[in-house]
Design an enzyme around this catalytic site. Structure first.
Site, PDB file in Angstrom:
ATOM      1  N   PHE A 137       0.760  -1.257  -0.071  1.00 22.50           N
ATOM      2  CA  PHE A 137       0.073   0.063   0.012  1.00 22.50           C
ATOM      3  C   PHE A 137       1.016   1.248  -0.054  1.00 22.50           C
ATOM      4  CE2 PHE A 137      -2.477  -3.316   2.414  1.00 22.50           C
ATOM      5  CZ  PHE A 137      -3.237  -3.417   1.526  1.00 22.50           C
ATOM      6  N   ALA A 144       2.291  -1.689   4.290  1.00 23.80           N
ATOM      7  CA  ALA A 144       2.135  -0.238   4.121  1.00 23.80           C
ATOM      8  C   ALA A 144       3.474   0.505   4.222  1.00 23.80           C
ATOM      9  CB  ALA A 144       0.974   0.101   4.979  1.00 23.80           C
ATOM     10  N   CYS A 145       3.456   1.255   3.210  1.00 25.66           N
ATOM     11  CA  CYS A 145       4.818   2.008   3.278  1.00 25.66           C
ATOM     12  C   CYS A 145       5.110   2.855   4.281  1.00 25.66           C
ATOM     13  CB  CYS A 145       4.873   2.946   1.906  1.00 25.66           C
ATOM     14  SG  CYS A 145       6.299   4.016   1.808  1.00 25.66           S
ATOM     15  N   VAL A 146       6.074   2.927   5.146  1.00 30.82           N
ATOM     16  CA  VAL A 146       6.512   3.628   6.183  1.00 30.82           C
ATOM     17  C   VAL A 146       6.340   5.089   6.414  1.00 30.82           C
ATOM     18  CG1 VAL A 146       8.870   3.372   5.968  1.00 30.82           C
ATOM     19  CG2 VAL A 146       7.807   3.590   8.276  1.00 30.82           C
ATOM     20  N   ALA A 162       2.674   6.320   5.339  1.00 30.56           N
ATOM     21  CA  ALA A 162       1.790   5.792   6.462  1.00 30.56           C
ATOM     22  C   ALA A 162       2.146   6.900   7.779  1.00 30.56           C
ATOM     23  CB  ALA A 162       2.336   4.438   6.764  1.00 30.56           C
TER      24      ALA A 162
END
Lengths: 131, 94
Positions: free
Chosen positions: A41, A79-81, A84
């Site tokens: 994501f 999910a991309c840090v 996010a």
């Protein structure tokens, strides 16, 4: 021939069909005898990892949809840090590092770097992007 | 090398021309989600005669009366279609 897919989702769970389409696609992959390396994501798609997601009972629960697929197929959902964190979607580890008062990433979702996506796409036969 | 080009939103005539110009002879175009509306666009539809359309997405948008369309019935067929091409490209036109 069984193929391995890498799935990229960038559409918002609130304003696009991306998550619904991607979930149907993942389910169909396994029905067809293929597998999915992982789902990544990026952009507004990361909002789906917020554990405080609480839609009305008669609305589609996209987070639950991903959790079910993760459980059913032992599927990794990342999910991309960076995107996010800037949207207030923070893991326990990142919250502690940043001194934030709480964290809110659903336990079925992993917070990962873009390197995870590079690895997923390079180790898969097909890459599909839902935006 | 072949590519399945995917469009999931309404696009302009200029954008469609850009997309089509980038396609090679082995490529195909698939319309999904709101991209299905393109086949009801009087200006763009004539340029989409070779396009495939995800029927399950078109049907929920009230598009079902176009018999000449190359339908991809459902997500199982969508997956099978992606397996026929060596790669896919989703056009976002941001």
């Amino acid at each position: 021939m069984a193929l391995k897919y890498a799935i990229l989702v960038t559409g918002s769970p609130y304003t696009s069909q991306a998550h619904s389409s991607a979930q149907r696609f993942v389910d169909a992959c396994y029905r067809q005898g293929h597998s999915v390396h992982s789902v990544f994501f990026y952009g507004d798609a990361v909002y789906v990892a917020n554990e405080l997601w609480n839609p009305a009972n008669d609305e589609q629960n996209l987070q639950q949809g991903w959790s079910s697929l993760a459980s059913q197929y032992d599927l990794t959902i990342n999910a991309c840090v960076s995107v996010a964190n800037k949207r207030g979607i923070v893991s326990q580890e990142d919250a502690e590092l940043a001194g934030l008062p709480d964290h809110n990433v659903n336990a079925d979702f992993h917070i990962a770097g873009l390197g995870e996506w590079v690895e997923a796409s390079s180790h898969s036969d097909r890459v599909i992007h839902f935006s | 090398m072949s590519c399945l080009h995917i469009v999931n939103r309404p696009i302009s005539e200029e954008q469609l021309e850009t997309l089509v110009a980038s396609m090679s002879s082995n490529d195909s175009l698939l319309l999904i989600e709101d991209g299905c509306y393109l086949i009801k666009n009087n200006v763009l539809a004539p340029k989409l005669k070779a396009a495939k359309v995800l029927k399950i997405d078109a049907t929920v948008r009230g598009i079902s009366d176009t018999s000449s369309i190359d339908w991809v019935p459902d997500y199982d067929a969508f997956v099978a279609l992606t397996a026929e091409f060596t790669k896919t490209l989703t056009w976002t036109f941001h």
